[in-house]
Design a protein around this motif. Structure first.
Motif, PDB file in Angstrom:
ATOM      1  N   LEU A  60       0.817  -1.221   0.000  1.00  0.00           N
ATOM      2  CA  LEU A  60       0.000   0.000   0.000  1.00  0.00           C
ATOM      3  C   LEU A  60       0.854   1.276   0.000  1.00  0.00           C
ATOM      4  O   LEU A  60       0.313   2.374  -0.054  1.00  0.00           O
ATOM      5  N   ALA A  61       2.156   1.139   0.048  1.00  0.00           N
ATOM      6  CA  ALA A  61       3.058   2.295   0.121  1.00  0.00           C
ATOM      7  C   ALA A  61       3.260   2.934  -1.246  1.00  0.00           C
ATOM      8  O   ALA A  61       4.380   3.108  -1.717  1.00  0.00           O
ATOM      9  N   THR A  62       2.167   3.295  -1.887  1.00  0.00           N
ATOM     10  CA  THR A  62       2.213   3.993  -3.174  1.00  0.00           C
ATOM     11  C   THR A  62       1.350   5.241  -3.066  1.00  0.00           C
ATOM     12  O   THR A  62       0.428   5.285  -2.249  1.00  0.00           O
ATOM     13  N   PRO A  63       1.633   6.253  -3.873  1.00  0.00           N
ATOM     14  CA  PRO A  63       0.800   7.461  -3.814  1.00  0.00           C
ATOM     15  C   PRO A  63      -0.682   7.171  -4.047  1.00  0.00           C
ATOM     16  O   PRO A  63      -1.547   7.785  -3.425  1.00  0.00           O
ATOM     17  N   GLN A  64      -0.983   6.202  -4.895  1.00  0.00           N
ATOM     18  CA  GLN A  64      -2.375   5.884  -5.200  1.00  0.00           C
ATOM     19  C   GLN A  64      -3.102   5.308  -3.992  1.00  0.00           C
ATOM     20  O   GLN A  64      -4.315   5.438  -3.876  1.00  0.00           O
ATOM     21  N   CYS A  65      -2.373   4.652  -3.098  1.00  0.00           N
ATOM     22  CA  CYS A  65      -2.992   3.996  -1.942  1.00  0.00           C
ATOM     23  C   CYS A  65      -2.787   4.777  -0.647  1.00  0.00           C
ATOM     24  O   CYS A  65      -3.053   4.269   0.446  1.00  0.00           O
ATOM     25  N   ASP A  66      -2.341   6.007  -0.751  1.00  0.00           N
ATOM     26  CA  ASP A  66      -2.030   6.821   0.419  1.00  0.00           C
ATOM     27  C   ASP A  66      -3.211   6.930   1.391  1.00  0.00           C
ATOM     28  O   ASP A  66      -3.038   6.783   2.600  1.00  0.00           O
ATOM     29  N   THR A  67      -4.392   7.167   0.884  1.00  0.00           N
ATOM     30  CA  THR A  67      -5.564   7.304   1.736  1.00  0.00           C
ATOM     31  C   THR A  67      -5.818   6.032   2.530  1.00  0.00           C
ATOM     32  O   THR A  67      -6.106   6.079   3.736  1.00  0.00           O
ATOM     33  N   MET A  68      -5.707   4.894   1.873  1.00  0.00           N
ATOM     34  CA  MET A  68      -5.919   3.605   2.530  1.00  0.00           C
ATOM     35  C   MET A  68      -4.880   3.394   3.621  1.00  0.00           C
ATOM     36  O   MET A  68      -5.198   2.947   4.723  1.00  0.00           O
TER      37      MET A  68
END
Length: 96
Positions: A60-68
């Motif tokens: 999840l350590a990607t900009p797309q998954c930041d909220t999660m």
């Protein structure tokens, strides 16, 4: 890269008869496809081994998954070790 659907990747990640490597590959495929909701569901899956839950959390350590990732870091019902790992990942990302 395989042509598995996100659902097939989830099934494989949860398949106890699959090898650890196959299960990690399925999580990696979800990471490459930015399937944040599916990765979040794996992190929350208590029946999944701690190692695979950690792997899903790291994915999840990607900009797309930041909220999660931020949601998991503040999730009181999540095991403290996973919450702390989420916080650590966020701090490392924010420092760069």
């Amino acid at each position: 890269m395989s042509s598995r659907t996100p659902e097939e990747c989830i099934e494989l990640a949860l398949d106890k008869s699959a090898t650890e490597s196959e299960r990690e590959d399925a999580i990696h495929e979800l990471e490459m496809a930015n399937e944040c909701d599916e990765l979040d569901a794996l992190v929350r899956r208590e029946s999944l081994s701690d190692g695979l839950r950690q792997r899903a959390l790291q994915a999840l350590a990607t900009p797309q998954c930041d909220t999660m990732l931020r949601r998991l870091a503040g999730e009181e019902s999540l095991e403290p070790s996973l919450r702390q790992e989420a916080e650590k990942i966020l701090h490392e990302r924010d420092d760069h």
